[in-house]
Design an enzyme around this catalytic site. Structure first.
Site, PDB file in Angstrom:
ATOM      1  CD  GLU A   1      -4.898  19.100  28.757  1.00 53.97           C
ATOM      2  OE1 GLU A   1      -4.978  20.249  28.283  1.00 53.97           O
ATOM      3  OE2 GLU A   1      -5.899  18.373  28.918  1.00 53.97           O
TER       4      GLU A   1
ATOM      5  CD  GLU B   1      -1.466  21.251  22.345  1.00 57.24           C
ATOM      6  OE1 GLU B   1      -0.701  22.070  22.897  1.00 57.24           O
ATOM      7  OE2 GLU B   1      -2.555  20.921  22.820  1.00 57.24           O
TER       8      GLU B   1
ATOM      9  CG  ASP C   1      -2.138  22.640  32.069  1.00 52.58           C
ATOM     10  OD1 ASP C   1      -2.172  21.637  31.341  1.00 52.58           O
ATOM     11  OD2 ASP C   1      -1.164  23.404  32.117  1.00 52.58           O
TER      12      ASP C   1
END
Length: 502
Positions: free
Chosen positions: A297, A328, A482
């Site tokens: 992750e 990201e 998450d």
């Protein structure tokens, strides 16, 4: 209501007649009619249609999301964990006697002024970010002020701990969590989670989460959407100090899947530490990945050299799966000179074609999209506010239609603080049509609300896209990424490779 419906029907008949008898009259008459009718008639009809779309998508998700044939029994998660203190960003900065001003990004925060400028920079864009605060004493003073602020909330924090908490909500799963776990964090963790004794420490690591709401103002700045700014002075997680403990615990635990996170925490620790620690990280996971698939992750980073080292040190090719968001994804492309790396930032909802181009590039450059490649990366779970995409190399993963829908559904319900999606509290902002690529020969795709996972292929890579029903008034945005990745993994199935050279 029936009178309004009858009026709309009569209007349609009248316009149809006008169109066939005298098309030149159509436009002026239509303008006259629309000006004469209350706008509420049209807006209520639009709201009804939108609600139908959201209802259709929610119902379709429930039918679509089914458990894979082979399910995980034991999942090991590491290595970043902390306590999150969640507080209103604007109110905390006001309490610290800071005045609004202009925003400016800082890779590392050295002072309260740096904190204020970076917070404004991201609040103005409605974007999430995470930074290291270099001054321990100043950070501790800010942390005390945050924890004591009225309405501040304390939660489990850190990607690994949050993923572990989400996985532990499935009672049939056994979850191992390793990270710097202090007494308060240990108390907050789900009792089903197994914690190696060696990862327990005397004090907790704190991360401060400065949240803001959609439309919230500070000075001349107004947030376009709800989000958060995270910062910490966290040396244990910053040095990935529990990595060796985690690897050592796997032999006894024997997981079916390993989930890793925390690389982003090293960014503020300096180049010498990165280079040495990343070499050790690669050695550690090379041992692990022979025993179980690995999901990595990612999280917010700003140093292109650091991201470049992560790719050059072969971190991405070593893992089977990665999870990331739009910032990201673009940053990874910028650091490696990939597609659309000339974009400074996304403008609004990221273009699906551009996202598809970058995902394909990652799997071709750092993954196994090339069948002769020795890389292991075969799956990317991309999530942004309005939609999610799962990109997988064919033949390696199953049940990805259900997995991407499950990730989207949990984003919709968890943001609203609910166990299930409430269609009255969410809205659809995903594009209803889009292209499979931005630059290559491209296929035009249309979102079907009754079957909301759109699938396309490029070479031997399959893409699965699900819209997200965005919570109109989110209660908490921290940990959504998450939860999305954890839920996607729960519903994913890895296909055993008969002729693997792993």
């Amino acid at each position: 209501m029936w009178r309004k419906a009858a009026l709309v029907a009569l209007l349609a008949l009248a316009l149809g007649y006008l169109y066939h008898t005298n098309p030149k009259l159509q436009e002026p008459v239509l303008r006259l009619i629309t000006q004469s009718i209350p706008q509420s008639l049209f807006s209520s009809q639009h709201e009804h249609n939108t609600a139908n779309l959201e209802e259709s998508i929610s119902r379709a998700w429930d039918a679509l999301i089914t458990a894979p044939a082979r399910q995980w029994g034991r999942i090991a998660v590491g290595v970043n964990a902390c306590i999150d203190v969640v507080v209103s960003g604007v109110k905390l900065l006001q309490a610290l006697a800071l005045d609004p001003g202009s925003g400016q990004d800082h890779d590392v925060l050295h002072s309260k002024e740096d904190l204020k400028e970076a917070f404004i920079h991201y609040m103005e864009r409605g974007a999430a970010a995470e930074r290291f605060f270099s001054d321990k004493e100043v950070f501790q003073r800010i942390a005390r002020a945050a924890a004591e602020y009225p309405g501040a909330q304390v939660y489990v924090g850190g990607n690994a701990a949050l993923i572990g908490q989400k996985l532990a909500s499935y009672p049939e799963l056994v979850v191992l969590l390793c990270g710097p776990i202090g007494p308060k964090l240990h108390e907050l963790l789900d009792e089903q989670i197994v914690v190696p004794p060696q990862s327990l420490q005397e004090t907790d690591e704190y991360h401060l989460i400065l949240e803001y709401k959609a439309g919230e103002q500070w000075g001349r700045i107004q947030a376009p959407q709800a989000n958060r700014f995270i910062f910490s002075h966290d040396v244990s997680n910053g040095e990935m100090s529990t990595l060796e403990t985690f690897v050592a615990s796997l032999e006894e635990f024997q997981p079916g899947l390993v989930v890793l996170s925390g690389l982003h925490m090293m960014e503020g620790m300096g180049r010498e530490l990165w280079e040495n620690r990343l070499k050790e990280f690669v050695l550690a996971i090379s041992d692990v990945r022979n025993e179980a698939p690995i999901h990595l992750e990612l999280a917010s980073m700003t140093d292109r050299d650091y991201m470049s080292i992560i790719t050059k040190e072969q971190v991405l090719p070593m893992v089977n799966s990665i999870g990331l968001n739009e910032q990201e994804l673009l940053f990874l492309s910028q650091a490696g000179g990939g597609p659309h790396s000339d974009l400074h930032s996304w403008n609004g909802i990221p273009d699906v074609g551009r996202v598809s181009d970058i995902l394909l590039w990652i799997l071709e450059q750092h993954g196994r999209a090339d069948l002769d490649s020795e890389a292991h990366l075969t799956r990317i779970h991309f999530h942004t506010l309005a939609y999610h995409v799962l990109a997988t190399v064919d033949g390696h993963w199953g049940n990805q239609r259900g997995a991407v829908a499950a990730g989207a559904r949990i984003a919709s319900s968890q943001a609203c603080g609910l166990q299930a999606v409430d269609v009255s509290k969410v809205e659809l902002k995903a594009p209803l049509s889009f292209y499979s690529s931005f630059s290559e020969p491209k296929e035009r795709l249309v979102l079907d609300p009754s079957n909301p996972v759109t699938v396309w292929r490029r070479g031997n890579v399959s893409f699965h896209l699900s819209p997200v029903l965005i919570c109109k008034q989110p209660l908490r945005t921290v940990g959504l990424g998450d939860a999305i990745s954890a839920e996607g993994l729960i519903y994913s199935e890895i296909v055993p490779q008969l002729h693997s050279d792993d």
